[in-house]
Scaffold this active site. Structure first.
Site, mmCIF file in Angstrom:
data_model
loop_
_atom_site.group_PDB
_atom_site.id
_atom_site.type_symbol
_atom_site.label_atom_id
_atom_site.label_comp_id
_atom_site.label_asym_id
_atom_site.label_seq_id
_atom_site.Cartn_x
_atom_site.Cartn_y
_atom_site.Cartn_z
ATOM 1 N N SER A 1 0.855 -1.191 0.000
ATOM 2 C CA SER A 1 0.000 0.000 0.000
ATOM 3 C C SER A 1 0.889 1.239 0.000
ATOM 4 C CB SER A 1 -0.864 -0.002 1.262
ATOM 5 O OG SER A 1 -1.377 1.287 1.517
ATOM 6 N N TYR B 1 -2.101 -1.051 10.382
ATOM 7 C CA TYR B 1 -2.251 -1.474 8.983
ATOM 8 C C TYR B 1 -1.023 -1.100 8.156
ATOM 9 C CZ TYR B 1 -4.090 -1.209 4.142
ATOM 10 O OH TYR B 1 -4.283 -1.334 2.787
#
Ligand code: NAD
Ligand code: MG
Length: 282
Positions: free
Chosen positions: A176, A189
């Site tokens: 990401s 995350y």
């Protein structure tokens, strides 16, 4: 600024259903033409029921591959992905279960191998995220859930699949943009996504002798069920990118084709950044 949803209870943990999203995500461009780049390969895709994973499954099918998709329990989404794959004349094996459990990871790889007789491409892609405004609110339960879902299965799935992978086969991982620039609301995350970058670089070196390539994709804001499930206010989603909009899964899937095909034969340990123009470190 986005308003976060409460940390969901176990029973409400699932991302929303794809067909209930408005507008519905674009999975593959209507004018995408496959050219047998993955002819008769077999791909195992975690989180392949919806969003980016569904896009990867359909692109792979267009390129001639059979796929097995692993998902938690979104049977409806998985069924639609299967139909989309079958429309391309390829097979789709549905594997429902919890990737947090090592035994399930092994079972899923076994089932894929027994069904298709080989595995050529592993796409690690399933993940959860639980945004929090205050770091104190990141509970130990949340930390465990995020790490156990987002990075542990990258070990378990590949360890189980490795005996089946041969020269020319490959692994594609989903990181990401948050791994590269951080995210104030997604500390746990983003940490798992950073781990995926280091995992990819390390495993690429470890498997280069076997001529198995390991690469990844680092998406920015992409319109998927994960986003709808995570944030209450999604009106500004993607607007802060240089391109001023969120991306569609159809703009991400082709990178997974490239990284799984012979076109990327001299690339390993690398990431493709699909994020609307944000410049981040390699
Ligand atoms: P998605 O919700 O459509 O896909 C994630 C899938 O993971 C779910 O469908 C679910 O079935 C699966 N999953 C979650 N926990 C699981 C578990 N315990 N066991 C088995 N399966 C489980 O969302 P998406 O946005 O397509 O996410 C795909 C990947 O892309 C994720 O790794 C995510 O971190 C990454 N990503 C997404 C964005 C974005 O903006 N959408 C941005 C950067 C990275
Ligand atoms: Mg889903």
């Amino acid at each position: 600024m986005k308003k976060e949803k409460e940390f969901p209870e176990q029973s409400q943990e699932l991302p929303g259903s794809e067909h209930l999203m408005h507008p519905e995500p674009e999975i593959i461009r209507a004018n995408y033409i496959g050219s047998k780049k993955l002819q008769d390969k077999v791909a195992l895709i975690t989180g392949g029921d919806s969003g980016i994973g569904r896009s990867v499954a359909v692109h792979y099918a267009k390129e001639g591959a059979d796929v097995a998709i692993i998902y938690l329990s979104e049977d409806e989404d998985a069924k639609i992905t299967k139909e989309l794959v079958e429309k391309e004349g390829r097979k789709c094996l549905l594997l429902s279960g919890d990737l947090k459990e090592e035994a399930f990871c092994k079972q899923a790889v076994d089932d894929c191998y027994k069904t298709f007789g080989k595995i050529n491409i592993v796409v690690n892609n399933a993940a959860v995220q639980f945004p929090q405004t205050n770091f104190e609110d990141v509970t130990s339960d949340q930390v465990h859930k995020t790490f156990e879902t987002n990075i542990y299965p990258y070990f378990f799935i590949v360890q189980a699949a490795l005996p089946h992978l041969k020269e020319g086969d490959c692994i594609v991982n989903t990181s990401s943009v948050t791994a590269y620039r951080g995210s104030e609301h997604l500390v746990d995350y983003a940490s798992t996504k950073g781990a995926i970058v280091s995992y990819t670089r390390s495993l690429a070196k470890m498997l280069s002798d076997k001529k198995i390539r390991v690469n990844g994709v680092a998406p920015g804001p992409i319109w998927t069920p994960l986003i709808v499930a995570s944030f209450d206010d999604i009106s500004d989603f993607g607007k802060d990118t240089p391109m001023g909009r969120a991306g569609q899964p159809s703009e991400v899937g082709p990178a997974y084709v490239f990284l799984a095909s012979e076109d990327s034969s001299y690339i390993t340990g690398q990431f493709i950044h699909i994020n609307g123009g944000e410049v981040v470190g390699a």
